[in-house]
Motif scaffolding. Structure first.
Motif, PDB file in Angstrom:
ATOM      1  N   GLY A  63       0.838  -1.199   0.000  1.00 32.78           N
ATOM      2  CA  GLY A  63       0.000   0.000   0.000  1.00 32.78           C
ATOM      3  C   GLY A  63       0.869   1.243   0.000  1.00 32.78           C
ATOM      4  O   GLY A  63       0.654   2.183  -0.777  1.00 32.78           O
ATOM      5  N   GLY A  64       1.886   1.224   0.844  1.00 30.80           N
ATOM      6  CA  GLY A  64       2.794   2.364   0.912  1.00 30.80           C
ATOM      7  C   GLY A  64       3.488   2.600  -0.420  1.00 30.80           C
ATOM      8  O   GLY A  64       3.606   3.742  -0.880  1.00 30.80           O
ATOM      9  N   ILE A 122      -0.513  -2.110  -6.924  1.00 34.33           N
ATOM     10  CA  ILE A 122      -1.871  -2.061  -6.360  1.00 34.33           C
ATOM     11  C   ILE A 122      -2.498  -3.454  -6.404  1.00 34.33           C
ATOM     12  O   ILE A 122      -3.221  -3.854  -5.494  1.00 34.33           O
ATOM     13  CB  ILE A 122      -2.738  -0.996  -7.075  1.00 34.33           C
ATOM     14  CG1 ILE A 122      -3.975  -0.686  -6.240  1.00 34.33           C
ATOM     15  CG2 ILE A 122      -3.144  -1.415  -8.439  1.00 34.33           C
ATOM     16  CD1 ILE A 122      -4.786   0.468  -6.771  1.00 34.33           C
ATOM     17  N   HIS A 125      -1.034  -5.261  -3.529  1.00 33.76           N
ATOM     18  CA  HIS A 125      -1.633  -4.758  -2.288  1.00 33.76           C
ATOM     19  C   HIS A 125      -2.992  -5.408  -2.061  1.00 33.76           C
ATOM     20  O   HIS A 125      -3.307  -5.875  -0.965  1.00 33.76           O
ATOM     21  CB  HIS A 125      -1.753  -3.238  -2.397  1.00 33.76           C
ATOM     22  CG  HIS A 125      -2.477  -2.593  -1.256  1.00 33.76           C
ATOM     23  ND1 HIS A 125      -2.094  -2.765   0.055  1.00 33.76           N
ATOM     24  CD2 HIS A 125      -3.551  -1.766  -1.214  1.00 33.76           C
ATOM     25  CE1 HIS A 125      -2.911  -2.063   0.844  1.00 33.76           C
ATOM     26  NE2 HIS A 125      -3.801  -1.459   0.098  1.00 33.76           N
ATOM     27  N   ARG A 128      -2.559  -8.984  -0.931  1.00 34.93           N
ATOM     28  CA  ARG A 128      -2.181  -9.165   0.478  1.00 34.93           C
ATOM     29  C   ARG A 128      -3.357  -8.838   1.394  1.00 34.93           C
ATOM     30  O   ARG A 128      -3.598  -9.552   2.365  1.00 34.93           O
ATOM     31  CB  ARG A 128      -0.932  -8.379   0.802  1.00 34.93           C
ATOM     32  CG  ARG A 128      -1.065  -7.100   1.576  1.00 34.93           C
ATOM     33  CD  ARG A 128      -1.213  -7.266   3.064  1.00 34.93           C
ATOM     34  NE  ARG A 128      -1.495  -5.915   3.576  1.00 34.93           N
ATOM     35  CZ  ARG A 128      -2.308  -5.629   4.556  1.00 34.93           C
ATOM     36  NH1 ARG A 128      -2.923  -6.561   5.200  1.00 34.93           N
ATOM     37  NH2 ARG A 128      -2.504  -4.392   4.885  1.00 34.93           N
ATOM     38  N   VAL A 129      -4.150  -7.800   1.059  1.00 35.74           N
ATOM     39  CA  VAL A 129      -5.297  -7.478   1.894  1.00 35.74           C
ATOM     40  C   VAL A 129      -6.260  -8.659   1.886  1.00 35.74           C
ATOM     41  O   VAL A 129      -6.823  -9.037   2.905  1.00 35.74           O
ATOM     42  CB  VAL A 129      -5.992  -6.194   1.408  1.00 35.74           C
ATOM     43  CG1 VAL A 129      -7.310  -5.991   2.121  1.00 35.74           C
ATOM     44  CG2 VAL A 129      -5.098  -4.988   1.629  1.00 35.74           C
ATOM     45  N   SER A 134      -8.075  -8.877   5.601  1.00 29.05           N
ATOM     46  CA  SER A 134      -8.153  -7.556   6.226  1.00 29.05           C
ATOM     47  C   SER A 134      -9.372  -6.762   5.788  1.00 29.05           C
ATOM     48  O   SER A 134      -9.579  -5.654   6.254  1.00 29.05           O
ATOM     49  CB  SER A 134      -6.897  -6.752   5.911  1.00 29.05           C
ATOM     50  OG  SER A 134      -5.771  -7.442   6.363  1.00 29.05           O
ATOM     51  N   ARG A 139     -13.340  -3.388   8.517  1.00 29.57           N
ATOM     52  CA  ARG A 139     -12.667  -2.695   7.415  1.00 29.57           C
ATOM     53  C   ARG A 139     -13.387  -2.851   6.082  1.00 29.57           C
ATOM     54  O   ARG A 139     -12.793  -2.602   5.037  1.00 29.57           O
ATOM     55  CB  ARG A 139     -11.232  -3.198   7.294  1.00 29.57           C
ATOM     56  CG  ARG A 139     -10.410  -2.918   8.537  1.00 29.57           C
ATOM     57  CD  ARG A 139      -8.956  -3.287   8.418  1.00 29.57           C
ATOM     58  NE  ARG A 139      -8.260  -2.942   9.656  1.00 29.57           N
ATOM     59  CZ  ARG A 139      -8.338  -3.633  10.774  1.00 29.57           C
ATOM     60  NH1 ARG A 139      -9.073  -4.740  10.818  1.00 29.57           N
ATOM     61  NH2 ARG A 139      -7.699  -3.238  11.854  1.00 29.57           N
ATOM     62  N   TRP A 143     -12.141  -1.397   2.130  1.00 26.77           N
ATOM     63  CA  TRP A 143     -11.959  -2.258   0.959  1.00 26.77           C
ATOM     64  C   TRP A 143     -12.732  -1.676  -0.227  1.00 26.77           C
ATOM     65  O   TRP A 143     -12.223  -1.629  -1.351  1.00 26.77           O
ATOM     66  CB  TRP A 143     -12.417  -3.668   1.305  1.00 26.77           C
ATOM     67  CG  TRP A 143     -12.562  -4.609   0.148  1.00 26.77           C
ATOM     68  CD1 TRP A 143     -13.667  -4.795  -0.622  1.00 26.77           C
ATOM     69  CD2 TRP A 143     -11.559  -5.510  -0.377  1.00 26.77           C
ATOM     70  NE1 TRP A 143     -13.431  -5.749  -1.586  1.00 26.77           N
ATOM     71  CE2 TRP A 143     -12.155  -6.212  -1.458  1.00 26.77           C
ATOM     72  CE3 TRP A 143     -10.243  -5.807  -0.046  1.00 26.77           C
ATOM     73  CZ2 TRP A 143     -11.469  -7.170  -2.196  1.00 26.77           C
ATOM     74  CZ3 TRP A 143      -9.558  -6.766  -0.788  1.00 26.77           C
ATOM     75  CH2 TRP A 143     -10.162  -7.427  -1.844  1.00 26.77           C
ATOM     76  N   GLY A 146     -10.876   1.028  -1.596  1.00 29.13           N
ATOM     77  CA  GLY A 146      -9.755   0.437  -2.321  1.00 29.13           C
ATOM     78  C   GLY A 146     -10.156  -0.001  -3.719  1.00 29.13           C
ATOM     79  O   GLY A 146      -9.441   0.251  -4.683  1.00 29.13           O
ATOM     80  N   HIS A 247      -8.914   6.811   2.414  1.00 27.90           N
ATOM     81  CA  HIS A 247      -8.411   5.460   2.659  1.00 27.90           C
ATOM     82  C   HIS A 247      -7.509   5.447   3.900  1.00 27.90           C
ATOM     83  O   HIS A 247      -7.676   4.609   4.788  1.00 27.90           O
ATOM     84  CB  HIS A 247      -7.623   5.029   1.415  1.00 27.90           C
ATOM     85  CG  HIS A 247      -7.328   3.560   1.304  1.00 27.90           C
ATOM     86  ND1 HIS A 247      -8.298   2.597   1.256  1.00 27.90           N
ATOM     87  CD2 HIS A 247      -6.146   2.890   1.207  1.00 27.90           C
ATOM     88  CE1 HIS A 247      -7.732   1.408   1.126  1.00 27.90           C
ATOM     89  NE2 HIS A 247      -6.425   1.554   1.104  1.00 27.90           N
ATOM     90  N   PHE A 248      -6.584   6.386   3.956  1.00 31.34           N
ATOM     91  CA  PHE A 248      -5.643   6.427   5.078  1.00 31.34           C
ATOM     92  C   PHE A 248      -6.352   6.779   6.385  1.00 31.34           C
ATOM     93  O   PHE A 248      -6.090   6.197   7.430  1.00 31.34           O
ATOM     94  CB  PHE A 248      -4.529   7.450   4.801  1.00 31.34           C
ATOM     95  CG  PHE A 248      -3.564   6.994   3.738  1.00 31.34           C
ATOM     96  CD1 PHE A 248      -3.658   5.732   3.195  1.00 31.34           C
ATOM     97  CD2 PHE A 248      -2.556   7.831   3.283  1.00 31.34           C
ATOM     98  CE1 PHE A 248      -2.785   5.301   2.219  1.00 31.34           C
ATOM     99  CE2 PHE A 248      -1.673   7.410   2.306  1.00 31.34           C
ATOM    100  CZ  PHE A 248      -1.785   6.147   1.772  1.00 31.34           C
ATOM    101  N   ILE A 251      -8.066   3.783   7.656  1.00 30.63           N
ATOM    102  CA  ILE A 251      -7.201   2.767   8.263  1.00 30.63           C
ATOM    103  C   ILE A 251      -7.083   3.042   9.760  1.00 30.63           C
ATOM    104  O   ILE A 251      -7.217   2.155  10.591  1.00 30.63           O
ATOM    105  CB  ILE A 251      -5.802   2.775   7.621  1.00 30.63           C
ATOM    106  CG1 ILE A 251      -5.889   2.361   6.152  1.00 30.63           C
ATOM    107  CG2 ILE A 251      -4.878   1.805   8.353  1.00 30.63           C
ATOM    108  CD1 ILE A 251      -4.565   2.456   5.430  1.00 30.63           C
ATOM    109  N   ILE A 257      -3.610  -1.034  11.126  1.00 32.21           N
ATOM    110  CA  ILE A 257      -3.396  -2.241  10.330  1.00 32.21           C
ATOM    111  C   ILE A 257      -3.979  -3.440  11.061  1.00 32.21           C
ATOM    112  O   ILE A 257      -3.842  -3.568  12.269  1.00 32.21           O
ATOM    113  CB  ILE A 257      -1.884  -2.489  10.123  1.00 32.21           C
ATOM    114  CG1 ILE A 257      -1.205  -1.255   9.562  1.00 32.21           C
ATOM    115  CG2 ILE A 257      -1.649  -3.688   9.251  1.00 32.21           C
ATOM    116  CD1 ILE A 257      -1.631  -0.908   8.199  1.00 32.21           C
ATOM    117  N   SER A 258      -4.639  -4.306  10.301  1.00 33.86           N
ATOM    118  CA  SER A 258      -5.315  -5.429  10.934  1.00 33.86           C
ATOM    119  C   SER A 258      -4.313  -6.369  11.592  1.00 33.86           C
ATOM    120  O   SER A 258      -3.142  -6.416  11.224  1.00 33.86           O
ATOM    121  CB  SER A 258      -6.111  -6.195   9.882  1.00 33.86           C
ATOM    122  OG  SER A 258      -5.218  -6.680   8.914  1.00 33.86           O
TER     123      SER A 258
END
Ligand code: HEM
Lengths: 261, 384
Positions: A63-64, A122, A125, A128-129, A134, A139, A143, A146, A247-248, A251, A257-258
């Motif tokens: 994500g970063g 992306i 990302h 992984r989510v 997550s 959340r 999503w 996202g 989005h941020f 979070i 972060i989950s």
């Protein structure tokens, strides 16, 4: 104490330094917390974070990296705008000129490869989510944001693809936008479009259907170039920027972060 | 199909010189759409089934080395090389490696976690209540990631020029005209579906489906840690939808689609003059002509226009697929899940599921039987 560090202390104790950075050198708990809290960019983070959230093998930092690649795109993109005119007469030759005349002419390369990298990042990302589950409560909505970001990122890439105005660009966009012709009801070759009519006068033609709305014409021409340019440089980046902020924000509001409960 | 296979082999065997060519031919052959697809499904299935053993570092390292050797050797073939060195195809190679690595990383941690849970040991992610300060623990990671990312992009930019072809010319269509690489999966769907499905409906459903994921997946386990055992259905669906139907189709479109969107093996020359595929047939033709031995209806009946009457068999099939099948699945395979998530969620889930399943179904029908439309009402541009 060496002259050098004495000078350093003198600077840090002065009015100028203190007005910019209100915290001292981040050496202890309090100043480290202050370093995050009193900085507009850093305070998007919490002061302290769960250990599992910063493990690289958990988030992959994807994500970063997506965000950072977006920033690279913004910076190189703005610079490119100095050299590029979105008209059929100039577009191609401006791009050619970038290669021939601009010192350290890596802008276009960085912008293009950065865009490709952002698409890959992306997707990773999202993977992984998903794999860490997550998106599960609380959340769910992040999503959703996202997914919208994902669509916009692809559209950003897609609209940018046209701008060099070479064969690659024009035909990739032609292939892509041709599908809009077939939109049900509002594309002139779409299912049932011929029944969209008032008093027997059909309303959907090649000259006013969904593809026309996209391209501002019946083919990929000068209007499409201008339209894609504005979408690419102004509209979509603005929306993406706002949504990334949301989005941020979410979070943090969703508890960071989950991690396992 | 068999004919096209043979001609493919025959054409190549003439040029064949020894073992290398035989291997290349074999790979070209295996890469035909149906085998390639079946193979990727098989690999995914085996991987999901044996994820614990297959994600062991030694196995993964072996796979990495084997794949790299195969890829490297392939690059010695001129036709393959010409594909991978196209500047805009470089991201594909990157994508293959990165996804290989991260899928491994994710499933490796899932395997370890699942093992830990069984043995009553804590998860990798456990101890999540220990907190660390963002400065310095996180900001430095971010700084390093940013620097490395910048270096990576700059090096890539120095090494590889961005492509610029001839100026745009509306009268000179390239062959094949390919969409940007990240949309190649959708372009591949155009082979099997009309544009309104491949280009409008399915993309829309992908977005809706993705957004719906958190609302459909009511399984409370596996929230915030890697696991496969506790979420087999959800993760398998995602792997099928994302890895096979999106990523694999991109790879397919990049390497195996040439002029006229014909299939070409990875080591085959892209011959513009290869004849296009055989004629495809619709369900209505199979039904009226081949089964009932009569002509295709040209007159309507029961008050239906002739083209609706003609397509009745397909309409019945589709109605059955979308409305009867969900009920049957509800009381059999999906019984437990249906009980858990309720009627509304089940209906949405099953619709998304059936649409997703329609993609491989139509692919197989096309490859196996040159099948075109289940319902083909060209009169309304309404073709399924
Ligand atoms: C421009 C695009 C995006 C940016 C810049 C972005 C950025 C981020 C960042 C920095 C995080 C923090 C954790 C991490 O790095 O993994 C995050 C978390 C998250 N992202 Fe994104 N993201 C984007 C797109 C997406 C997409 C496409 C999805 C899903 C479809 C998504 C869903 C989420 C969710 C659910 C979280 C919370 C994860 C957790 O708490 O573990 N984001 N995002």
């Amino acid at each position: 104490m060496s002259l050098f560090s004495r000078f350093g202390d003198w600077v840090r104790e002065g009015q100028v330094w203190g007005s910019v950075l209100r915290h001292g050198v981040p050496r202890d708990r309090r100043t480290r917390a202050m370093a995050i809290l009193s900085n507009v960019f850093l305070h998007l983070h919490p002061v302290a974070i769960r250990k599992s959230g910063i493990r690289l093998s958990f988030t992959w930092c994807m994500g970063g990296l997506t965000f950072f690649l977006f920033l690279i795109e913004v910076v190189t993109g703005v610079l490119l705008m100095f050299y590029y005119r979105p008209t059929v007469e100039y577009a191609y030759f401006d791009i050619q000129g970038l290669r021939a005349h601009v010192t350290l002419g890596l802008l276009r390369e960085m912008h293009r490869w950065g865009a490709h990298a952002m698409v890959i990042a992306i997707w990773l990302h999202m993977l992984r989510v998903f794999l860490t589950g997550s998106y599960k409560p609380p959340r769910e909505f992040n999503w959703t944001i996202g997914v919208i970001l994902l669509v916009l990122t692809l559209l950003l890439s897609f609209t940018g693809y046209l701008l060099p105005w070479d064969q690659l660009a024009m035909w990739a966009i032609t292939v892509g936008s041709n599908m809009a012709r077939a939109t049900p009801l509002i594309g002139h070759e779409g299912p049932l479009a011929q029944y969209v009519q008032i008093g027997g006068v059909p309303l959907v033609h090649a000259g006013d259907d969904a593809r026309f709305g996209l391209l501002a014409g019946t083919f990929v021409g000068p209007n499409a170039l201008l339209r894609f340019y504005v979408l690419h440089c102004i509209f979509i980046p603005l929306v993406v920027g706002v949504l990334i902020a949301v989005h941020f924000w979410r979070i943090r509001k969703d508890g960071g972060i989950s991690g396992p409960l | 199909m068999i004919e096209s296979m043979n001609s493919l082999l025959a054409g190549e065997t003439l040029l064949a010189s020894g073992g290398v060519e035989t291997v290349k031919n074999a790979i070209n052959w295996v890469c035909q759409p149906h085998w390639f697809f079946v193979l990727s499904c098989g690999v995914t299935g085996v991987f999901l089934g044996g994820y614990r053993a297959l994600t062991r570092p030694a196995v993964a390292l072996f796979a990495l080395i084997a794949f790299t050797i195969a890829y490297g050797l392939s690059a010695m073939d001129a036709d393959f090389l010409s594909i991978i060195i196209k500047p805009d195809n470089v991201p594909i190679t990157l994508m293959i490696y990165l996804f290989g690595f991260f899928i491994w990383l994710g499933f490796r941690q899932a395997a370890v976690n699942d093992e830990n849970t069984e043995q009553g040991r804590p998860l990798i992610e456990a101890g999540s209540d220990d907190k660390v300060l963002v400065w310095p623990d996180l900001v430095y990671i971010e700084l390093i990631a940013m620097v490395l990312c910048t270096v990576f992009i700059i090096v890539w930019a120095v090494v590889l020029r961005a492509p610029l072809e001839q100026p745009a010319d509306p009268s000179l269509a390239p062959n094949p005209a390919k969409a940007p690489w990240y949309f190649l999966g959708l372009q591949e769907l155009l082979v099997y579906f009309d544009p309104w499905i491949a280009g409008v409906l399915l993309p829309g459903l992908i977005v809706v489906g993705l957004i719906a994921v958190p609302y459909l997946d009511k399984n409370p386990r596996g929230n915030g840690y890697y696991t496969f055992k506790e979420r087999k259905f959800a993760i398998s669906m995602f792997m099928i939808g994302f890895v096979i139907l999106w990523l694999v189709l991109i790879v397919f479109g990049t390497f195996l689609r040439g002029p006229n969107w014909n299939f070409f093996g990875p080591y085959e020359y892209w011959d513009v003059h290869r004849p296009a595929a055989l004629l495809n047939i619709n369900l209505s033709e199979i039904f009226w002509v081949q089964w009932l031995n009569q002509g295709i209806p040209t007159e309507g009946r029961w008050g239906l226009p002739h083209f609706v009457y003609r397509e009745l068999p397909g309409i019945v099939v589709l109605l059955g697929y979308f409305f009867v099948l969900p009920v049957m699945l509800r009381v059999t395979v999906f019984k437990r899940m249906g009980d858990q998530i309720g009627l509304i969620r089940y209906s949405l889930l099953i619709m998304l599921f059936l649409w997703m399943a329609l993609i491989p179904i139509k692919m197989v029908l096309r490859w196996g039987w040159n099948f075109k439309y289940i319902v083909g009402i060209t009169e309304w541009f309404l073709n399924f």
